[in-house]
Design a protein around this motif. Structure first.
Motif, PDB file in Angstrom:
ATOM      1  N   ASN A 156       0.571  -1.265   0.456  1.00 43.02           N
ATOM      2  CA  ASN A 156      -0.249   0.057  -0.418  1.00 43.02           C
ATOM      3  C   ASN A 156       0.643   1.135  -0.205  1.00 43.02           C
ATOM      4  O   ASN A 156       1.500   1.118   0.870  1.00 43.02           O
ATOM      5  N   GLN A 157       0.552   1.990  -1.165  1.00 42.60           N
ATOM      6  CA  GLN A 157       0.954   3.103  -1.314  1.00 42.60           C
ATOM      7  C   GLN A 157       2.840   3.356  -0.696  1.00 42.60           C
ATOM      8  O   GLN A 157       3.447   4.323  -0.546  1.00 42.60           O
ATOM      9  N   PRO A 158       3.203   2.543  -1.733  1.00 43.15           N
ATOM     10  CA  PRO A 158       5.057   1.985  -1.393  1.00 43.15           C
ATOM     11  C   PRO A 158       5.606   3.442  -1.788  1.00 43.15           C
ATOM     12  O   PRO A 158       5.612   4.223  -2.872  1.00 43.15           O
ATOM     13  N   SER A 159       6.472   3.754  -1.135  1.00 42.99           N
ATOM     14  CA  SER A 159       7.934   4.664  -1.645  1.00 42.99           C
ATOM     15  C   SER A 159       8.727   3.864  -2.915  1.00 42.99           C
ATOM     16  O   SER A 159       8.885   5.282  -3.555  1.00 42.99           O
ATOM     17  N   SER A 160       9.005   3.398  -2.508  1.00 44.33           N
ATOM     18  CA  SER A 160      10.199   2.790  -3.689  1.00 44.33           C
ATOM     19  C   SER A 160       9.693   1.167  -4.143  1.00 44.33           C
ATOM     20  O   SER A 160       9.200   0.128  -2.902  1.00 44.33           O
ATOM     21  N   LEU A 161      10.184   0.871  -5.217  1.00 46.03           N
ATOM     22  CA  LEU A 161       9.793  -0.849  -5.304  1.00 46.03           C
ATOM     23  C   LEU A 161      11.508  -1.168  -5.233  1.00 46.03           C
ATOM     24  O   LEU A 161      12.687  -0.726  -6.419  1.00 46.03           O
ATOM     25  N   SER A 162      11.840  -2.222  -5.346  1.00 44.31           N
ATOM     26  CA  SER A 162      13.617  -2.950  -5.332  1.00 44.31           C
ATOM     27  C   SER A 162      13.076  -4.700  -6.239  1.00 44.31           C
ATOM     28  O   SER A 162      12.484  -4.644  -6.830  1.00 44.31           O
ATOM     29  N   GLY A 163      13.769  -3.951  -7.282  1.00 42.28           N
ATOM     30  CA  GLY A 163      14.668  -4.984  -8.253  1.00 42.28           C
ATOM     31  C   GLY A 163      14.817  -5.920  -8.226  1.00 42.28           C
ATOM     32  O   GLY A 163      15.374  -6.929  -8.862  1.00 42.28           O
ATOM     33  N   GLU A 164      15.119  -6.224  -7.262  1.00 41.27           N
ATOM     34  CA  GLU A 164      15.268  -7.308  -6.437  1.00 41.27           C
ATOM     35  C   GLU A 164      16.757  -8.295  -6.579  1.00 41.27           C
ATOM     36  O   GLU A 164      17.836  -7.529  -7.633  1.00 41.27           O
ATOM     37  N   ASN A 165      16.699  -9.523  -6.854  1.00 42.44           N
ATOM     38  CA  ASN A 165      18.166 -10.359  -7.419  1.00 42.44           C
ATOM     39  C   ASN A 165      17.398 -10.242  -8.687  1.00 42.44           C
ATOM     40  O   ASN A 165      18.375 -10.315  -9.942  1.00 42.44           O
ATOM     41  N   VAL A 166      16.412  -9.957  -9.626  1.00 43.76           N
ATOM     42  CA  VAL A 166      16.418  -9.943 -11.531  1.00 43.76           C
ATOM     43  C   VAL A 166      17.046  -8.568 -11.094  1.00 43.76           C
ATOM     44  O   VAL A 166      17.925  -8.381 -12.391  1.00 43.76           O
ATOM     45  N   LEU A 167      16.899  -7.283 -10.646  1.00 39.25           N
ATOM     46  CA  LEU A 167      17.432  -6.301 -11.303  1.00 39.25           C
ATOM     47  C   LEU A 167      18.465  -5.718  -9.768  1.00 39.25           C
ATOM     48  O   LEU A 167      17.814  -5.148  -9.452  1.00 39.25           O
ATOM     49  N   PRO A 168      19.366  -6.315  -9.851  1.00 41.93           N
ATOM     50  CA  PRO A 168      20.398  -5.818  -9.000  1.00 41.93           C
ATOM     51  C   PRO A 168      20.444  -4.238  -9.133  1.00 41.93           C
ATOM     52  O   PRO A 168      20.765  -3.859  -9.849  1.00 41.93           O
ATOM     53  N   ASN A 169      20.686  -3.576  -7.489  1.00 45.61           N
ATOM     54  CA  ASN A 169      20.873  -2.461  -6.847  1.00 45.61           C
ATOM     55  C   ASN A 169      19.483  -1.809  -7.557  1.00 45.61           C
ATOM     56  O   ASN A 169      19.680  -0.770  -7.578  1.00 45.61           O
ATOM     57  N   PHE A 170      18.210  -1.774  -8.301  1.00 44.64           N
ATOM     58  CA  PHE A 170      17.459  -1.289  -9.119  1.00 44.64           C
ATOM     59  C   PHE A 170      16.494  -0.583  -7.883  1.00 44.64           C
ATOM     60  O   PHE A 170      15.805  -1.508  -6.745  1.00 44.64           O
ATOM     61  N   ILE A 171      16.315   0.363  -7.677  1.00 42.94           N
ATOM     62  CA  ILE A 171      15.108   0.859  -7.149  1.00 42.94           C
ATOM     63  C   ILE A 171      14.452   1.874  -7.804  1.00 42.94           C
ATOM     64  O   ILE A 171      15.325   3.417  -8.527  1.00 42.94           O
ATOM     65  N   LEU A 172      13.447   1.878  -7.947  1.00 42.09           N
ATOM     66  CA  LEU A 172      12.255   2.408  -8.207  1.00 42.09           C
ATOM     67  C   LEU A 172      11.451   3.611  -7.428  1.00 42.09           C
ATOM     68  O   LEU A 172      10.882   2.817  -7.027  1.00 42.09           O
ATOM     69  N   ASN A 173      12.076   5.098  -7.856  1.00 45.35           N
ATOM     70  CA  ASN A 173      10.554   5.941  -6.917  1.00 45.35           C
ATOM     71  C   ASN A 173       9.460   6.388  -6.838  1.00 45.35           C
ATOM     72  O   ASN A 173       9.476   6.487  -8.075  1.00 45.35           O
ATOM     73  N   ILE A 174       8.231   6.141  -6.777  1.00 46.03           N
ATOM     74  CA  ILE A 174       6.905   5.936  -6.927  1.00 46.03           C
ATOM     75  C   ILE A 174       6.439   7.291  -6.247  1.00 46.03           C
ATOM     76  O   ILE A 174       5.641   7.162  -6.660  1.00 46.03           O
ATOM     77  N   GLU A 175       6.867   7.876  -5.363  1.00 41.50           N
ATOM     78  CA  GLU A 175       6.170   8.135  -4.293  1.00 41.50           C
ATOM     79  C   GLU A 175       5.271   9.187  -5.131  1.00 41.50           C
ATOM     80  O   GLU A 175       4.531   9.296  -4.777  1.00 41.50           O
TER      81      GLU A 175
END
Length: 191
Positions: free
Chosen positions: A169-188
């Protein structure tokens, strides 16, 4: 995005090349096909969804340019899934080794494999169940990580291989986890 599903199967059975040519001959329309070979016609998105899509693809592509681990695709790219469906996620990523195994002809036309990572962004007129079914279809066909971003309900559904769907619910960011290492998508900004 409004969609219309047409079943021409009793009249004509479009093979992959004919479907590709249909899409090329009608560049102002966006087509998909489900596993039953029914033709899905989708309308363009509105301005807000288009902006969000552009921002998401930009962030994914900037990460990928640095990581150099794969290839990023936008919503106009067609993928031929193992179940026979032809889909175009809003954003997609394929590991470089999978991409490099394809011939030039396979890379040139609809990509004959399922992306490792997909994003579907719900527009104001999208049916949530239809999008959830698409994410399940991607996972069933080999996608390792999928995000259904739903600004309307301020939620993100995360789909992973072999695991139940997770709802944030309403996350500020999402992690690419081990599929996309070190990818963080800011969605605020979507909320």
């Amino acid at each position: 995005m409004n969609t219309i599903t047409l079943n021409f199967n009793s009249v004509i059975d479009l093979d992959d090349e004919q479907f590709y040519q249909l899409c090329q001959s009608n560049p102002k329309l966006k087509f998909e096909r489900n596993a039953n070979k029914e033709l899905i016609i989708m309308s363009p998105t509105g301005g807000i969804t288009g902006k969000y899509n552009s921002d998401i693809n930009t962030d994914l592509n900037l990460w990928n340019r640095k990581a150099k681990l794969g290839i990023v695709f936008d919503s106009s790219t067609g993928f031929k899934l193992p179940n026979g469906a032809d889909r175009s996620p809003d954003a997609a990523w394929i590991a470089l080794e999978k991409w490099n195994q394809l011939t030039i002809d396979q890379q040139e036309k609809f990509v004959p494999l399922c992306p490792d990572f997909v994003i579907e962004l719900r527009s104001i007129s999208d049916n949530l169940i239809t999008l959830q079914d698409k994410l399940k279809e991607y996972i069933d066909n080999g996608t390792r990580l999928g995000w259904l971003i739903n600004p309307k309900d301020k939620q993100v559904e995360i789909y992973r291989q072999g695991r139940p769907k997770e709802i944030l619910n309403q996350p500020s960011s999402l992690s690419g986890e081990n599929v996309l290492p070190n990818f963080i998508l800011n969605i605020e900004s979507l909320w």
